[in-house]
Design an enzyme around this catalytic site. Structure first.
Site, PDB file in Angstrom:
ATOM      1  N   LYS A  85       0.795  -1.219   0.000  1.00  0.00           N
ATOM      2  CA  LYS A  85       0.000   0.000   0.000  1.00  0.00           C
ATOM      3  C   LYS A  85       0.834   1.278   0.000  1.00  0.00           C
ATOM      4  O   LYS A  85       0.292   2.355  -0.217  1.00  0.00           O
ATOM      5  CB  LYS A  85      -0.971  -0.002   1.180  1.00  0.00           C
TER       6      LYS A  85
HETATM    7  N1  PMP Z   1      -3.103  -7.377   1.431  1.00  0.00           N
HETATM    8  C1  PMP Z   1      -3.047  -6.547   2.479  1.00  0.00           C
HETATM    9  C2  PMP Z   1      -2.382  -7.020   3.728  1.00  0.00           C
HETATM   10  C3  PMP Z   1      -3.616  -5.264   2.404  1.00  0.00           C
HETATM   11  O1  PMP Z   1      -3.557  -4.434   3.471  1.00  0.00           O
HETATM   12  C4  PMP Z   1      -4.260  -4.873   1.214  1.00  0.00           C
HETATM   13  C5  PMP Z   1      -4.879  -3.513   1.112  1.00  0.00           C
HETATM   14  N2  PMP Z   1      -6.038  -3.323   1.847  1.00  0.00           N
HETATM   15  C6  PMP Z   1      -4.320  -5.780   0.143  1.00  0.00           C
HETATM   16  C7  PMP Z   1      -3.712  -7.016   0.292  1.00  0.00           C
HETATM   17  C8  PMP Z   1      -5.062  -5.478  -1.127  1.00  0.00           C
HETATM   18  O2  PMP Z   1      -4.549  -4.456  -1.890  1.00  0.00           O
HETATM   19  P1  PMP Z   1      -5.473  -3.511  -2.754  1.00  0.00           P
HETATM   20  O3  PMP Z   1      -6.118  -2.524  -1.817  1.00  0.00           O
HETATM   21  O4  PMP Z   1      -4.546  -2.861  -3.711  1.00  0.00           O
HETATM   22  O5  PMP Z   1      -6.521  -4.331  -3.432  1.00  0.00           O
END
Ligand code: PMP
Length: 342
Positions: free
Chosen positions: A53
């Site tokens: 992120k």
């Molecule tokens: N894995 C973790 C541990 C996350 O914190 C996030 C983001 N919320 C994601 C995956 C997914 O990423 P995205 O928001 O880009 O879909």
């Protein structure tokens, strides 16, 4: 200054922001041997804020600065499962902004504690669905409206999020694989990572298959397979799954979808720890297990890329604590036990 800020050639970066991205692509040996495919994990836990992120947080701030929406000394407000907030807080510290974070109290103590240590103003709220006005995302939007000049990062529906991955994660994967890959597999929270990379890779080579991974309790697997938003069960994984299609996910190519349950995700992260030396968070268990399932569906000889989103450090009191797991009816995988990924 500035002329040699590309860390690739000198190793010197421009501050925290300059250290975001350019992560390694790690070949997962045991799982590659098991499947006869080559399974590669983009090491996003190596970003300076510790997760995938950081890229979205940086992209959102850079676009808001460029458009004049975020002015020097301003305030950034966000609703987050933790990692976006952590990335934003680092960046706000480095760039001189105040950072206000709204987070559901169900998220790990490690993430909430880290946000406080970093200096974010943290508001924990009960976890309620998006349809409820008290939902953490909706509340963060209202707080931002009340603070003059504040930026609501709005990671779920602000397309600067997926543009950050379209402009960095996608090109890095394309370059690191020399354009030789058969599938891209990732779970989505906001959809930024999945969609940004999928859109970029499809433009380079439309034959690359894009596969959405989803935990139980999320409605995206059913949406991707039969067009209806239906959820079943629940999951201990954090940061992924959704009950709605965000603006960031909307329009992303999806060739197939895989649903992974918690026992499988757990076996996968323990397997990564014991067989690959990688200490990973729960969403990585969903991603890597889905990459293994994709390898089975495609057959041997394919190259599959997924994301290693964050480290197990953020979940030590949960995913790596046998009592916490037992309280949720889950058994801690045993090192001497049967094959972790059958
Ligand atoms: N894995 C973790 C541990 C996350 O914190 C996030 C983001 N919320 C994601 C995956 C997914 O990423 P995205 O928001 O880009 O879909």
């Amino acid at each position: 200054m500035g002329a040699h800020s590309d860390g690739m050639s000198t190793g010197i970066t421009e501050g925290f922001s300059g250290a975001v991205g350019r992560t390694p692509l790690i070949r997962l040996h045991a799982l590659s041997a098991l499947t006869g495919c080559e399974i590669l994990g983009k090491a996003e836990f190596m970003n300076p804020g510790g997760s995938v992120k950081d890229r979205a947080a940086l992209g959102i701030l850079q676009e808001a600065e460029a458009s004049g929406q975020l002015l020097p000394g301003g305030t950034v407000v966000e609703g987050t499962a933790g990692n976006t907030g952590i990335g934003l807080t680092h960046l706000c510290n480095a760039r001189g902004y105040r950072c206000l974070i709204v987070i559901p109290e169900t998220q790990s103590a490690e993430k909430i504690g880290l946000l406080r240590s970093l200096g974010a103003e943290v508001r924990t709220v009960p976890a309620v669905p998006y349809s409820d006005p008290a939902n953490y995302v909706r509340l963060s939007g209202r707080i931002a409206e009340e603070i003059p000049g504040a930026l609501w990062a709005n990671q779920f529906d602000n397309l600067a999020n997926r543009r950050a991955h379209y402009g960095s994660t996608g090109p890095e994967i394309w370059q690191q694989t020399g354009g030789r890959l058969d599938a891209w597999v990732a779970a989505t929270g906001t959809g930024g990572t999945y969609a940004g990379v999928a859109l970029y890779l499809k433009e380079q080579d439309p034959s690359i298959r894009c596969i959405l991974a989803d935990p139980c309790g999320s409605a995206l697997y059913s949406w991707a397979t039969d067009g209806t938003l239906k959820s079943e069960g629940n999951s201990i994984t954090e940061g992924i799954g959704n009950s709605r299609v965000t603006a960031n996910l909307e329009g992303a190519p999806i060739d197939d979808a895989v649903r992974i349950d918690d026992p499988m995700a757990l076996r996968t992260i323990y397997g990564l720890l014991w067989q690959e030396g990688l200490f990973m968070g729960g969403s990585v268990g969903i991603n890597v297990a889905a990459a293994v399932e994709t390898a089975r569906r495609l057959g041997p000889g394919h190259r599959i890329v997924t994301v290693l989103c964050d480290s197990g450090d953020r979940y030590r009191s949960r995913l790596y604590d046998p009592d916490w797991l037992a309280g949720r009816g889950l058994e801690q995988p045993q090192r001497s036990g049967a094959a972790l990924i059958p």
